[in-house]
Design a protein around this motif. Structure first.
Motif, PDB file in Angstrom:
ATOM      1  N   GLU A 195       0.941  -1.051   0.119  1.00 40.42           N
ATOM      2  CA  GLU A 195       0.121   0.035  -0.051  1.00 40.42           C
ATOM      3  C   GLU A 195       0.910   1.256  -0.177  1.00 40.42           C
ATOM      4  O   GLU A 195       1.721   1.356   0.807  1.00 40.42           O
ATOM      5  N   ARG A 196       0.527   2.211  -0.866  1.00 44.41           N
ATOM      6  CA  ARG A 196       1.253   3.191  -1.161  1.00 44.41           C
ATOM      7  C   ARG A 196       0.686   4.631  -0.599  1.00 44.41           C
ATOM      8  O   ARG A 196      -0.646   4.534  -0.925  1.00 44.41           O
ATOM      9  N   PHE A 197       1.249   5.582  -0.144  1.00 47.44           N
ATOM     10  CA  PHE A 197       0.948   6.794   0.588  1.00 47.44           C
ATOM     11  C   PHE A 197       1.826   7.847   0.139  1.00 47.44           C
ATOM     12  O   PHE A 197       2.934   7.978   0.476  1.00 47.44           O
ATOM     13  N   ASP A 198       1.278   8.708  -0.572  1.00 46.71           N
ATOM     14  CA  ASP A 198       1.891   9.954  -0.970  1.00 46.71           C
ATOM     15  C   ASP A 198       1.685  11.049   0.143  1.00 46.71           C
ATOM     16  O   ASP A 198       1.139  11.848   0.079  1.00 46.71           O
ATOM     17  N   ALA A 199       2.815  10.781   1.157  1.00 43.82           N
ATOM     18  CA  ALA A 199       2.675  11.524   2.386  1.00 43.82           C
ATOM     19  C   ALA A 199       3.248  13.132   2.368  1.00 43.82           C
ATOM     20  O   ALA A 199       3.222  13.791   3.126  1.00 43.82           O
TER      21      ALA A 199
END
Ligand code: G1P
Length: 293
Positions: free
Chosen positions: A254-258
């Motif tokens: 799971e990827r999050f553009d933080a």
């Protein structure tokens, strides 16, 4: 020893963080906290779990908090030791004694490709990871960076992480032209930085994790300023792809553009729910809270 072991990871962290103003005015955006660790620490941990021994930070003025974070804080550790706070001592020590941290400066904001090029001397003649320090990828048990390393060891070429991209986000990513090789591995023929959706060669976009052979530096030397007048890493990747020297890995995780406020909120909830001490309590609270809205 594995042939061509990947020992180094480059973190381009010289950006101004304009998407995160005003928080990023005096705090590097990579140092903003998700639950109890700065964003960059999650990504350095991913690197360490993938076998990396040396972290190369590409920084700029105002970013020295990054170097300090991965340094030993003698006074703090001494205090924690004397007070018998073993857990906190371990948390403070966790990374600095596992990795060597080197930093290089990007003196001018000439683009992501230029940032990677600034690390050329420190990287030397070996493969290395490129990890964007505001993109968090959670792939428990099989870190995204390790997924790329495994593809590299199989095909002996550079590799990028890829993700299916919804049409409305295509103009925010490097989009690739490819042919499937096996399962989640593709061979790339070309890629284009932030195209209009109608011009995108496919719906697979490049996401924040790269495994480069030293060939990338030659490709960067041949790269002229592209989108936004910057030296784009995507253009150097396209150069290698056109020579048949570039693979892609549709990663699992799971990827999050933080680096974006909304992505940051998603990351915070995700990592809070997983936190060993806070997760269960936070989950109960969140369920109650959601009933109210
Ligand atoms: C960079 C790259 C782009 C990539 C994106 C997401 O863009 O230039 O090719 O798809 O990261 O990892 P940025 O988000 O820095 O504008």
């Amino acid at each position: 020893m594995v042939k061509n072991k990947v020992r180094k990871a480059v973190f381009p962290a010289a950006g101004l963080g304009t998407r995160f103003l005003p928080a990023s005015k005096s705090i590097p955006k990579e140092m903003i906290t998700v639950v109890d660790k700065p964003i960059i620490q999650y990504i350095v941990e991913e690197a360490v779990e993938s076998g990396v021994e040396q972290v190369i930070l590409v920084t700029a003025r105002g970013k020295s908090a990054l170097e300090d974070h991965f340094d030993k804080v003698y006074e703090l550790e001494d205090l924690l030791d004397r007070r018998g706070k073993k857990d906190l001592l371990e948390a403070s020590r966790k990374l600095w004694n596992m990795i060597e941290v080197v930093s290089v400066r990007q003196h001018e904001p000439l683009g992501l490709g230029h940032a990677f090029y600034c690390a050329k001397q420190v990287v030397g003649d070996e493969p290395f990871l490129g990890m964007l320090p505001d993109d968090m990828v959670d792939s428990p048990g099989y870190p995204c960076a390790k997924q790329l390393i495994d593809v590299y060891h199989k095909y002996d070429c550079s590799v990028v992480a890829l993700m299916k991209t919804p049409p409305e986000l295509i103009d925010k990513y490097g989009m690739v032209k490819f042919e499937q090789v096996e399962g989640n591995v593709v061979k790339m023929f070309d890629c284009v930085e932030k195209p209009r959706p109608a011009d995108a060669p496919s719906d697979l976009g490049i996401v924040a994790r790269y495994l480069f052979t030293p060939e990338i530096f030659q490709a960067l030397e041949e790269t002229k300023p592209g989108v936004g007048g910057e030296i784009q890493i995507t253009d150097a990747i396209a150069n290698l792809a056109r020579k048949g020297r570039m693979y892609g890995c549709i990663f699992s995780g799971e990827r999050f553009d933080a680096g974006d406020k909304f992505g940051y909120l998603q990351a915070t909830v995700h990592y809070a729910l997983k936190h060993p001490e806070l997760g269960a309590r936070f989950s109960d609270w969140l369920k109650q809270y959601l009933k109210k809205i």
